[in-house]
Structure formats: C-alpha cells, structure tokens
Design an enzyme around this catalytic site. Sequence first.
Site, PDB file in Angstrom:
ATOM      1  N   GLY A  10       0.839  -1.204   0.000  1.00  0.00           N
ATOM      2  CA  GLY A  10       0.000   0.000   0.000  1.00  0.00           C
ATOM      3  C   GLY A  10       0.868   1.246   0.000  1.00  0.00           C
ATOM      4  O   GLY A  10       2.100   1.162  -0.028  1.00  0.00           O
ATOM      5  N   TYR A 152     -16.298   2.035   9.215  1.00  0.00           N
ATOM      6  CA  TYR A 152     -14.834   2.026   9.191  1.00  0.00           C
ATOM      7  C   TYR A 152     -14.293   2.315  10.597  1.00  0.00           C
ATOM      8  O   TYR A 152     -13.492   1.560  11.140  1.00  0.00           O
ATOM      9  CB  TYR A 152     -14.350   3.076   8.182  1.00  0.00           C
ATOM     10  CG  TYR A 152     -12.859   3.161   8.048  1.00  0.00           C
ATOM     11  CD1 TYR A 152     -12.135   2.078   7.578  1.00  0.00           C
ATOM     12  CD2 TYR A 152     -12.178   4.326   8.386  1.00  0.00           C
ATOM     13  CE1 TYR A 152     -10.749   2.152   7.454  1.00  0.00           C
ATOM     14  CE2 TYR A 152     -10.805   4.406   8.255  1.00  0.00           C
ATOM     15  CZ  TYR A 152     -10.098   3.325   7.800  1.00  0.00           C
ATOM     16  OH  TYR A 152      -8.736   3.408   7.673  1.00  0.00           O
TER      17      TYR A 152
END
Length: 324
Positions: A10, A152
């Site tokens: 990432g 989230y």
Amino acid sequence: MRYLITGGAGFIGGHLTERLLRDGHEVVVIDNFSTGSRENLQTAEALAAGRLRVIEADVVSSAELLDREIRETDRVIHLAAAVGVELVIHDPVRTITTNVHGTENVLVPAARYGKRTIIASTSEVYGKSTKPFFAESDDLLIGNPLHARWSYACSKLLDEFFLMAHHRQSGLPGTVVRFFNTVGPRQTGRYGMVIPRFVEKALRGEPLPVYGSGRQTRCFCHVFDVVRALLLLADRPESCGGIYNIGSHHHISIGELARFVITRTGSQSEIRHIPYDEAYEKGFEDMMHRAPDTTALRELTGWDPEFSLENIIDDVVLEQQRRG
Ligand code: UDP
C-alpha cells in the site's frame, strides 16, 4: 531484524518497506494487491538484494500463512485494511470483514508467539467529536449505523479493543497507532484522498472539486514523518499496551488547500463546490475539524513532523509529473 508487513504494497506500506530495507532489515510483505500495487514496491525491490519477500495473499483468508510467517518474524506491522472513505461507503461489507477478521488473523498468532506488533488504526475513531485536538484518552463519538462511513471507525475501534484484550490477557507486546491524514508520493486519488486528487486536477487544468463548504479542516502529515514515527514506536517497549496518534499539527481548510495547490502548481484551474450528498451518499456526515494531540508520541520518542505542507505538495507534484 525481520519485519512482517501486512498491506506492505500500500501507500504507507511501500514507504515503510523501503525505509526498513535501507536500514538493513529483512521484510516480508503480505498484500492482496486490491488497493496496493507492485509499483509501490518498485524502489524497495531495487534495493532489497534478497531481503524482501512479497506474498500475494488476503489477510482475511490466510490464517495459516499468517501463523507460519508470524512465528518466523521478529516484528509485525499490520497495515492491511479497507482504505478511503469512498471505498468504505461503496463496500461496507468488505470494510468490516477485512478490518475485523484480517486483524484477528494477525493478532492471534502474534499473541501466541509473543511478537512485537503494531496495528494501524485511524483518526476516524474520533468520529464526530468537536474538540480542537484529539487525544488518545478521549471518549469517542461515532455516528449511527445508518451511515456506512462509520463502519470504518467502528471496525477499527474493535481492532484496538482486540489488541488491548490480547495485551491484557496474554501480554502481547502490541501498540495501536491512529493515523491522521497521511500524504506523499505514490498516494493515489482513486480512493478519495484529497491531495493527490487536487494535484492531479490542477496539473491538468481541470476544476478542483471541493466537497461541502470547504470550511472543514484537516492536518496533513508527510508519509516519511509517519514512517519515522512508526519505527520509533516499534523500538520503544514502553509503548506496548498503548495508543498513539500520528499526524501533523498544521491545519488547513479544504477550500484554502485547493487555492494553495492551484498557486503552488501555477495552474489555471477553478474551484468547483460539490455538495456532500452528490460526492458521497445521501446524508453523508463529514468531520468539520480533525487535528491530533501528539503529546504522548512526542514525550515518548521526541517525534515531531519535519515536513511542511509545502514539502508535501511539492513532492506529490514532482512525482505526478514524473509519472506523466
Ligand atoms: N475532499 C474534497 N474533494 C475531494 C476529496 C476530498 O473536498 O476530491 C474533502 C473531504 O470531503 C474531506 C477532506 O477533503 O473533508 C479530506 O478528505 P480525504 O478523503 O482525503 O480524507 P478524510 O479526512 O475524509 O479521511
């Protein structure tokens, strides 16, 4: 030392991997390449000289692999997660599954083998709190479940409780970090992040989309500073069982940010205001202000950000221009 980094392909993971290899360590990356990319590891691969192993696997369905790899590693940095407000809203099931089961699959072996572990959480957990600076000991005010955005924050918060539970019950040497807005070269605007988006639009002479009034503020921290903070914490056993904010203190409104990017790039772009309902989903709730109190991190490690917003924008511009 050998580090295992989930989500190592990432944006943050790629920079962390690179830094560890430069410091002479060995790195094993586990990534499913859903939001990460091979490109993020290109520089790391070039300097690895046999010290980097990249495994394509999903943390949700790789419990055995994680058990094996964690047993053989010295330190675990768990970054694999659903990322970006847009992705969270459009795929809330994946968000929860990745953040909950993926983290469980990391924490169980980490606790079993007693490995030094850091897991990434997020400033989203501060939710709708309106304090000028968020501190780790604050109570949290998360919105209701009818808004996908909060899934989230909630799933990441569960990760934090999970790590603390393992720490208390079996002495897992684990630490939670809460990332605030992190920016730098190679971050993609694809998942909603505002700076790479604004820079891309400014370089193309297209309008910069400012959501809502543009009066909401954020603090942007250079990924190099974030990686440095992570590694300082990893070296401090006193941080085990603790939670640490990582972020910059310099706040700017999104409207000002758009103007700043336009000036800095010498662009002719205009600013276009877009209502939240249109940009995200009906009834979307944004946080008006989000700034970290990083006293805990500073007192333990001496850390303070070194890069300014100018440095960040210039680095993002240079990198986007290089890629063309
Ligand atoms: N934002 C914006 N235009 C964009 C993307 C984001 O105005 O193209 C706004 C967004 O609504 C938020 C801020 O910029 O208020 C930061 O968004 P980002 O997704 O980068 O991070 P967040 O702080 O929401 O996690």
